[in-house]
Design a protein around this motif. Structure first.
Motif, short mmCIF file in Angstrom:
data_model
loop_
_atom_site.label_atom_id
_atom_site.label_comp_id
_atom_site.label_asym_id
_atom_site.label_seq_id
_atom_site.Cartn_x
_atom_site.Cartn_y
_atom_site.Cartn_z
N PHE A 27 0.83 -1.21 0.00
CA PHE A 27 0.00 0.00 0.00
C PHE A 27 0.86 1.26 0.00
O PHE A 27 0.69 2.15 -0.84
N ILE A 28 1.80 1.34 0.93
CA ILE A 28 2.58 2.59 1.05
C ILE A 28 3.59 2.75 -0.08
O ILE A 28 3.93 3.87 -0.44
N GLU A 29 4.04 1.63 -0.67
CA GLU A 29 4.98 1.73 -1.80
C GLU A 29 4.33 2.40 -3.00
O GLU A 29 4.99 3.10 -3.76
N SER A 30 3.05 2.22 -3.19
CA SER A 30 2.37 2.80 -4.35
C SER A 30 2.11 4.29 -4.21
O SER A 30 1.74 4.94 -5.19
N SER A 31 2.28 4.83 -3.01
CA SER A 31 1.97 6.24 -2.83
C SER A 31 3.15 7.08 -2.34
O SER A 31 3.24 8.25 -2.68
N PHE A 53 -0.32 -17.51 -4.87
CA PHE A 53 -1.32 -16.70 -5.55
C PHE A 53 -2.16 -15.87 -4.58
O PHE A 53 -2.63 -14.79 -4.93
N LEU A 54 -2.31 -16.34 -3.37
CA LEU A 54 -2.94 -15.52 -2.32
C LEU A 54 -2.03 -14.32 -2.02
O LEU A 54 -2.51 -13.18 -1.90
N ILE A 55 -0.75 -14.57 -1.90
CA ILE A 55 0.22 -13.50 -1.64
C ILE A 55 0.20 -12.48 -2.78
O ILE A 55 0.18 -11.27 -2.54
N ALA A 56 0.17 -12.97 -4.02
CA ALA A 56 0.11 -12.06 -5.17
C ALA A 56 -1.19 -11.25 -5.17
O ALA A 56 -1.19 -10.06 -5.52
N THR A 57 -2.29 -11.86 -4.77
CA THR A 57 -3.57 -11.16 -4.70
C THR A 57 -3.53 -10.05 -3.66
O THR A 57 -3.94 -8.91 -3.93
N VAL A 58 -3.02 -10.36 -2.48
CA VAL A 58 -2.91 -9.36 -1.41
C VAL A 58 -2.01 -8.22 -1.88
O VAL A 58 -2.34 -7.03 -1.69
N CYS A 59 -0.90 -8.57 -2.49
CA CYS A 59 0.04 -7.55 -2.96
C CYS A 59 -0.61 -6.66 -4.03
O CYS A 59 -0.49 -5.43 -3.99
N THR A 60 -1.33 -7.26 -4.95
CA THR A 60 -1.98 -6.51 -6.03
C THR A 60 -3.05 -5.58 -5.49
O THR A 60 -3.06 -4.38 -5.81
N SER A 62 -3.58 -4.45 -2.44
CA SER A 62 -3.02 -3.42 -1.55
C SER A 62 -2.28 -2.36 -2.35
O SER A 62 -2.37 -1.16 -2.04
N SER A 63 -1.57 -2.79 -3.37
CA SER A 63 -0.84 -1.85 -4.20
C SER A 63 -1.79 -0.92 -4.96
O SER A 63 -1.55 0.29 -5.06
N ALA A 144 -1.48 -3.63 -14.50
CA ALA A 144 -0.02 -3.62 -14.34
C ALA A 144 0.43 -4.38 -13.10
O ALA A 144 1.35 -5.20 -13.15
N ARG A 145 -0.18 -4.09 -11.98
CA ARG A 145 0.25 -4.72 -10.74
C ARG A 145 -0.07 -6.21 -10.74
O ARG A 145 0.71 -7.02 -10.23
#
Length: 192
Positions: A27-31, A53-60, A62-63, A144-145
């Motif tokens: 989240f904070i990396e994107s802003s 894929f759960l980790i990728a979903t959370v990352c996407t 949140s980003s 993209a994310r």
């Protein structure tokens, strides 16, 4: 020290707070935050490939949520928050020139920055300042994310053990290469 940090990150992957920590960093990396979520995402997937894929979903997700904060910083808080962030990345002087043409290619800028190691937060802020269409911005950011994080997750899920062995045997080299790529992303941003 690097080995201890890596081991700590791997241990974090097994904690109940791992996904929350990844969500906050994404989240904070994107802003505004300079360190990409890959620093935590990759070790989390290596430690728990069944959750790739759960980790990728959370990352996407949140980003993209953080990207909306970046958009808002540009749209509503540019003078008080956005300009100091651009100063931090050395982009304030070239920002006026870039923003004049930004919306013509804005969706592509969001996609390129979202997939590569270019600082995504600069593009999210620029999108808000220039008033880029919010639906176009959101669609570009999601696209993209998702490409970036799901590609990393798929590769680590498929080739996890050999990659883990490679990273663990060459931890200093991998960290050095990561830093070079990260710094290269910031330098490439200077040419945009």
């Amino acid at each position: 020290m690097l080995r201890r940090l890596y081991d700590w990150t791997i241990q974090l992957a097994h904690s109940p707070h791992a996904l929350w920590a990844l969500a906050v960093i994404s989240f904070i990396e994107s802003s505004f935050f300079p360190i990409p979520p890959d620093v935590l995402m990759i070790p989390l997937i290596i430690a728990r490939p069944n959750r790739a894929f759960l980790i990728a979903t959370v990352c996407t997700l949140s980003s993209v949520a953080g990207a909306l904060l970046g958009y808002y910083i540009g749209f509503g808080l540019f003078e008080t928050v956005g300009r100091p962030i651009l100063d931090l990345y050395g982009k304030n002087e070239s920002f006026a020139e870039m923003s004049a043409n930004f919306n013509e290619y804005g969706a592509w800028a969001v996609i390129v920055a979202g997939v590569t190691m270019l600082p995504f937060k600069v593009v999210t802020i620029a999108s808000g300042v220039t008033g880029m269409s919010l639906p176009v911005f959101i669609a570009s950011a999601i696209f993209a994310r998702a490409i970036r994080f799901f590609l990393v997750a798929a590769l680590l899920w498929k080739f996890g053990e050999p990659i883990r062995d490679f990273i663990e045997k060459r931890l200093t080299l991998m960290f050095t290469l990561f830093c070079i790529v990260l710094i290269g992303g910031f330098l490439m941003l200077g040419f945009l």
